[in-house]
Design a protein around this motif. Sequence first.
Motif: not given
Length: 668
Positions: A175-178, A197-204, A218-222, A237-239
């Motif tokens: 719910s935080l990532a949403e 989780p993959d965060f939805k906010s584009t302001m992060l 690491i999810p794409k958003s980060l 891993c990743g990122g």
Amino acid sequence: MGAHMAMARLMRAPTLSFLLALVVAALSFVNMLPVGLSDASSDALLQFKDSLGEKAEVLNWGITPKPCDGDTSLWFGVICFDGKVRGVILENMQFQGPLKVEPLASLPFLKTIRFRNNSFEGPLPNLSILKTIRSVYLTGNRFSGEIPDDAFEGLNFLRRLHLGRNDLSGQIPSSLAELPRLREVELEDNNFSGEIPDFKSTMLDTVDFSNNDLSGEIPKSLSTMDAKYFAGNAKVCGGTTGVACPSPAPAPSLPPSPSPAPSPSPVPSSKPASLGLKIALGVVSVLLILLIIAVLVIFVKKRKQRSDLHQAELLDNSSKYTAGTGSQVDTKSVEANNVNHPARRGGEQGKLSFVRDDRDRFDLHDLLRASAEILGSGNFGASYKALILTDAVVVKRYKQMNNVGREEFHDHMRRLGKLTHQNLLPLVAYYYRREEKLLVSDFVENSSLASHLHGNHNLQLGLDWPTRLRIIKGIGRGLTYLYNTLPSLVVPHGHLKSSNVLLDENMEPLLNDYALLPVINMDQAQHLMMAYKSPEYTQHRRITKKTDVWCFGIIILEVLTGKFPENYIMPSYDSKENLGSWVNGMIKEKKTSEVFDVEMGNVGNSKGELLKLLKIGVSCCEEDVERRLDLHEVVVKIEELNEGESDGDYRSSVSSEGGDDDHTSLAV
């Protein structure tokens, strides 16, 4: 008889205007209640104080009936704005036990809670009941256990969540990532496990997941975040970490699907002529329908264009309310939809163009129907505050933005819309007309740095030293971002002054009116913008990238001295009236102890840090551009400063030092 019949009809079917009148009367009655009566905010805060235990006895809550007097806080640790409680800040207070936020849920305007570096323990409190909260700072406590996956549902306004240095465990709640408006998430030094989780906010723009037990890619958003924010998680891993993620196992192959059975051959029609006639009639019918739809679309579009033009003229007409306001705040409220002004012919139609994808959309019609509170009239035009949907926005009108053509203007606005930094006020949308432009941004509650330095504080002390240093550091970071992101601009800000530094609910600075020099008419820019009031422009008719540094230096000295700079209101640079010249004169006269603003209060053993910052400010205001520090040097020196400890009275400690040592330490 007629009056009785009218009253009877009114009692049978009350009109909307009658109901509104009742509401207004009720609100007026509430506002007329004696000041001495307690209110709901007081009761909520006192209940919260009781939940803090014996250590809360140090708080002065309850000494006055209400915690707020306008923007002035009468209770320690309470943030006030417009008579309403906007935040509670109780840091380094050694509070223990569970944190019970239930009493705070009845504060309808609460935006910030900051309880860092206490000893609160137990599970994380139920933050989901704080529906209006925007910033939560709980770093450095003893919270433990798992956070429920739905713990952040409904907190759609949450922007900052700091939970670092606790003992929290389990997975990071989905719910935080949403949440759509998140800007900062700091969960470092806990025991979180599982995947990020993959965060939805584009302001992060700020995260910290370091020193946990997280795993996976690491999810794409980060993926572009610095690797240091994921350090201490051996299985991540990743990122940008440089650790390659293992390739997924190949999916098992499936047996080939059977070939489809051949379709039966079509049976030839026995009436080809009849079939051709039907096809022809069908085509004609479709064409007629398309023609009707096209006519309707054109009609609706023309009507909307006329409506947009009329609305734009209404907004233009509303400027008459700013006459004579100068730079002062006008508290009148103007209903834009009550302005009656005919639309001129030949105007240029337009619509609001949004440059950010993380904002709820609204159109010009919504903007003009909203109640518009006039905030003031600046150098370039008037500013309005409007409540759209659930957020307040500020609309600034500019009539001197014809330096470039339509396409170049659109390109520059889109470029500004891509700028994202915690110390920049983001541009949300704009409106283009040949005669004038509108720029839409978020409303910032704490007003400007200038108002805090030079406003009437009444019972409230001025900004303390740690807050002033934090503001200066934030300005430096914002300027650095502009310089790195807009290298092609000679002066990336161009209009830097204390009234263009806004302060958010956490007193973090937000730079405003930046990067407008390319689109402002040059004759207006030379008369109004701070860059053209610099010594290099007055002496050599030129500006450089160090011109913003001079403006920054003026702000540094303004923050330290509390003096209003004459440069802001003078048409050009005058060394005799320059704030830097005044400070240098005081240093030469060995009166350094008289320079600093007494409203900073106690600064304890931070005297040395104040003197260092004063020296930096003077160096920024050097008339000779070659001898002036560049921005990188300034920011590095400022970042090395720290707040120190407040264990004494600065005014007495400086006075006892004598002037000779002060002068020597400030030699530039």
